[in-house]
Design a protein around this motif. Sequence first.
Motif, PDB file in Angstrom:
ATOM      1  N   THR A 507       0.827  -1.224   0.000  1.00  0.00           N
ATOM      2  CA  THR A 507       0.000   0.000   0.000  1.00  0.00           C
ATOM      3  C   THR A 507       0.852   1.262   0.000  1.00  0.00           C
ATOM      4  N   THR A 508       2.080   1.160   0.488  1.00  0.00           N
ATOM      5  CA  THR A 508       2.955   2.333   0.558  1.00  0.00           C
ATOM      6  C   THR A 508       3.800   2.513  -0.701  1.00  0.00           C
ATOM      7  N   ILE A 509       3.697   1.572  -1.639  1.00  0.00           N
ATOM      8  CA  ILE A 509       4.508   1.650  -2.859  1.00  0.00           C
ATOM      9  C   ILE A 509       3.779   2.496  -3.901  1.00  0.00           C
ATOM     10  N   PRO A 510       4.459   3.455  -4.518  1.00  0.00           N
ATOM     11  CA  PRO A 510       3.815   4.301  -5.526  1.00  0.00           C
ATOM     12  C   PRO A 510       3.206   3.476  -6.662  1.00  0.00           C
ATOM     13  N   GLU A 511       2.086   3.940  -7.159  1.00  0.00           N
ATOM     14  CA  GLU A 511       1.353   3.227  -8.205  1.00  0.00           C
ATOM     15  C   GLU A 511       2.186   3.046  -9.468  1.00  0.00           C
ATOM     16  N   GLU A 512       3.016   4.062  -9.775  1.00  0.00           N
ATOM     17  CA  GLU A 512       3.808   3.967 -11.004  1.00  0.00           C
ATOM     18  C   GLU A 512       4.820   2.832 -10.951  1.00  0.00           C
ATOM     19  N   ILE A 513       5.249   2.442  -9.747  1.00  0.00           N
ATOM     20  CA  ILE A 513       6.152   1.295  -9.614  1.00  0.00           C
ATOM     21  C   ILE A 513       5.367  -0.006  -9.732  1.00  0.00           C
ATOM     22  N   LEU A 514       4.206  -0.075  -9.044  1.00  0.00           N
ATOM     23  CA  LEU A 514       3.396  -1.295  -9.093  1.00  0.00           C
ATOM     24  C   LEU A 514       2.943  -1.624 -10.509  1.00  0.00           C
ATOM     25  N   LYS A 515       2.685  -0.593 -11.312  1.00  0.00           N
ATOM     26  CA  LYS A 515       2.158  -0.814 -12.666  1.00  0.00           C
ATOM     27  C   LYS A 515       3.206  -0.617 -13.758  1.00  0.00           C
ATOM     28  N   LYS A 516       4.464  -0.495 -13.363  1.00  0.00           N
ATOM     29  CA  LYS A 516       5.504  -0.238 -14.354  1.00  0.00           C
ATOM     30  C   LYS A 516       5.594  -1.400 -15.348  1.00  0.00           C
ATOM     31  N   PRO A 517       5.495  -1.144 -16.650  1.00  0.00           N
ATOM     32  CA  PRO A 517       5.503  -2.218 -17.656  1.00  0.00           C
ATOM     33  C   PRO A 517       6.886  -2.824 -17.880  1.00  0.00           C
ATOM     34  N   GLY A 518       7.921  -2.041 -17.684  1.00  0.00           N
ATOM     35  CA  GLY A 518       9.279  -2.525 -17.959  1.00  0.00           C
ATOM     36  C   GLY A 518       9.974  -3.024 -16.714  1.00  0.00           C
ATOM     37  N   LYS A 519      11.278  -3.252 -16.854  1.00  0.00           N
ATOM     38  CA  LYS A 519      12.095  -3.760 -15.766  1.00  0.00           C
ATOM     39  C   LYS A 519      12.272  -2.681 -14.697  1.00  0.00           C
ATOM     40  N   LEU A 520      12.236  -3.098 -13.452  1.00  0.00           N
ATOM     41  CA  LEU A 520      12.426  -2.160 -12.344  1.00  0.00           C
ATOM     42  C   LEU A 520      13.895  -1.788 -12.214  1.00  0.00           C
ATOM     43  N   THR A 521      14.139  -0.536 -11.781  1.00  0.00           N
ATOM     44  CA  THR A 521      15.503  -0.114 -11.477  1.00  0.00           C
ATOM     45  C   THR A 521      15.905  -0.726 -10.133  1.00  0.00           C
ATOM     46  N   ASP A 522      17.200  -0.646  -9.826  1.00  0.00           N
ATOM     47  CA  ASP A 522      17.669  -1.173  -8.542  1.00  0.00           C
ATOM     48  C   ASP A 522      16.966  -0.479  -7.380  1.00  0.00           C
ATOM     49  N   LYS A 523      16.793   0.832  -7.503  1.00  0.00           N
ATOM     50  CA  LYS A 523      16.141   1.597  -6.433  1.00  0.00           C
ATOM     51  C   LYS A 523      14.683   1.170  -6.283  1.00  0.00           C
ATOM     52  N   GLU A 524      13.983   0.997  -7.411  1.00  0.00           N
ATOM     53  CA  GLU A 524      12.581   0.586  -7.377  1.00  0.00           C
ATOM     54  C   GLU A 524      12.447  -0.829  -6.808  1.00  0.00           C
ATOM     55  N   TRP A 525      13.388  -1.687  -7.135  1.00  0.00           N
ATOM     56  CA  TRP A 525      13.357  -3.053  -6.631  1.00  0.00           C
ATOM     57  C   TRP A 525      13.544  -3.080  -5.110  1.00  0.00           C
ATOM     58  N   GLU A 526      14.403  -2.183  -4.585  1.00  0.00           N
ATOM     59  CA  GLU A 526      14.597  -2.089  -3.135  1.00  0.00           C
ATOM     60  C   GLU A 526      13.315  -1.640  -2.454  1.00  0.00           C
ATOM     61  N   ILE A 527      12.564  -0.752  -3.116  1.00  0.00           N
ATOM     62  CA  ILE A 527      11.276  -0.307  -2.561  1.00  0.00           C
ATOM     63  C   ILE A 527      10.298  -1.480  -2.509  1.00  0.00           C
ATOM     64  N   ILE A 528      10.263  -2.267  -3.577  1.00  0.00           N
ATOM     65  CA  ILE A 528       9.391  -3.446  -3.622  1.00  0.00           C
ATOM     66  C   ILE A 528       9.759  -4.426  -2.499  1.00  0.00           C
ATOM     67  N   LYS A 529      11.053  -4.660  -2.318  1.00  0.00           N
ATOM     68  CA  LYS A 529      11.521  -5.638  -1.337  1.00  0.00           C
ATOM     69  C   LYS A 529      11.216  -5.220   0.109  1.00  0.00           C
ATOM     70  N   ASP A 530      10.843  -3.973   0.294  1.00  0.00           N
ATOM     71  CA  ASP A 530      10.551  -3.472   1.642  1.00  0.00           C
ATOM     72  C   ASP A 530       9.137  -3.845   2.094  1.00  0.00           C
ATOM     73  N   HIS A 531       8.280  -4.326   1.159  1.00  0.00           N
ATOM     74  CA  HIS A 531       6.862  -4.490   1.515  1.00  0.00           C
ATOM     75  C   HIS A 531       6.576  -5.608   2.519  1.00  0.00           C
ATOM     76  N   PRO A 532       7.349  -6.704   2.602  1.00  0.00           N
ATOM     77  CA  PRO A 532       7.044  -7.698   3.650  1.00  0.00           C
ATOM     78  C   PRO A 532       7.200  -7.126   5.063  1.00  0.00           C
ATOM     79  N   GLU A 533       8.234  -6.304   5.250  1.00  0.00           N
ATOM     80  CA  GLU A 533       8.456  -5.729   6.575  1.00  0.00           C
ATOM     81  C   GLU A 533       7.373  -4.719   6.922  1.00  0.00           C
TER      82      GLU A 533
END
Length: 631
Positions: A507-533
């Motif tokens: 819920t805290t991840i920006p929509e543009e990252i959740l719906k990004k059609p292409g490959k995630l950047t390293d920074k965006e991937w770190e944001i994604i990896k934060d969601h379990p915590e």
Amino acid sequence: MIIILLSSNVKSQTINEMIDLIDKHGAMIFLINQENGEIIYANEAAVNFYSYPEEELLAMNISDINILSPEEMAEKIELARSEQQNHFDFKHRLASGEIRNIEVYSYPNNFNGTPVLFSIFNDVTARVKAEANNRRIRTYLYISFGLIILILLVFSILFYRKNRKLKSTKNELENFNKLYQTFIDANDNLIYLKDNKMNYLFVNEAAAEFYNKSKKEIIGKNDYQISNREFAKFRRLTDDKVKSENKIIVEEVEWNDKVYKVTKFPVELLDGSYGVGAFIEDITERVEREKQIKYLLYRDSLTELYNRRFFEEEIKRLDTKRQLPISIIMADVNGLKLINDSLGHEKGDQLLIKAANLLKEVVRDEDILARQGGDEFAVLLPKTSNREAQKIVLRIKRKCRETESEEVAVSIGIGVATKTEPEQSIDQVLKEADNEMYQNKLSESRSTKSKIVQSLLNTLTAKSNETKEHAVRMTKLAFDFGEKLGLSNSQQHRLSLLATLHDIGKTTIPEEILKKPGKLTDKEWEIIKDHPERGYKIASSSQEFAVVADDIYAHHERWDGSGYPGKLKGENIPYLARIISIIDAYDVMTHKRSYKKAVPKDRALAEIKDCAGSQFDPDLAASFIELMETE
């Protein structure tokens, strides 16, 4: 320097808020250990002013920079600690050896368990020099009026004795008067002398500018002739008192949005009568600075309501028979921690501000509304019965219900208690209100948190169209897989709940990252990896969902220990988390995402088989493949 110390019952977070607020104004802030005078904290402005390296300054004692002896400094700390004295004027030594005048306001507090003095320092060297100069001028004035008379007498004697030197004497007297007038005109403060009829004998340039007239237009006239009647009457009040009582009067007066310190004194004139001399200083800037400091001491920086310190002082002031009955309302915002953990502290602050504004709309002008700290508010209602207080509570609840359709609704647990007899302890009444609020909060909090979590799930659905369908599919697969594994009813319930909530941290991840059609950047991937915590924190804050908090945290861990966020390995990964990770991976592979195409069922099962023993629990992976192949 200024030292400001907050009351010891104000939470440490209030110190952080004060530091953040005052830091913006560039003030120097220190935290000083009450017991030994050691400097615990110094902000950037303080480090820059004293010119010591930060490490060196933090290793120093306050007596190292104060020119007082350690014994004298200890006495001052004790005065501040006991709140017998809160304002001080010190001389401090900078790293360069230069001595500066420091103004200090000082109040005690606790910070991380250590008794401290929260301190704001202000360099007032320039002001002290100016005040010293003004004092010299005032002293000079008092003496000069007498000297003028003496000089005139001396010159009169000389006139009779040495008539031939008359011309020279007049020149000397004129030169002296010019020098004297120049000295007085150089002062920015208003200076004047009146005769016994209150006509002006002389004024300096500042006084003439104040009246917007020339000196010639003022000399020989009274206040009524040079200003409006209202102002003239205002000025004459203390003039007449000085003259009639033959004493010095010092007072502060306000006029046209300015504050003046007025010193008036009797002056014996040449004919033996008494006139009035005055020295008037504009202290508006100093008064405003003191008001600002007082505001910081008594206001909550986030909501701008009164703070706990002010509330407690008002309770003491209003705890009288004349104010009975006195009612107290304690209010606590439900679900604040959950909002902070899920949507961030900025949203949490917005909720607190929203709650504060809601309470302000409901309470009356004569009531004292304060933020006690954290998620807690209090209202002091003088001359208010319990019945009247309950009506205010109903209005608060009605206002809260009006916010239920909003993104972040306001829910408040409330308690009320009333003092009706003088012998009742106001502290006990406060405790009763707090206890009732706590009981009310327990009954309402679970419902509130469930609503917040549902709101978060709706938010996540809005961010990603596939999320709701993904959760439905996950729940069905979880039920089927749970039956095959022989899970108990309790485990089945937890697994179903986990299927619904496992991605709530997104819920805290920006929509543009959740719906990004292409490959995630390293920074965006770190944001994604934060969601379990983040999901773990959200679930942990609610008793209803805490049962799956550990599973949410671990649902992206891998059997070989290379997963995230905790790099758990093998059977150290919670059992339900190992189950849901297989179900989640299968559903993601077999359905289209914004960044990938769907793969056939057989390929997805082959991928799970290949990853058994590395990503997935091998026994669970085999059971899942068996289940899916029989469908």
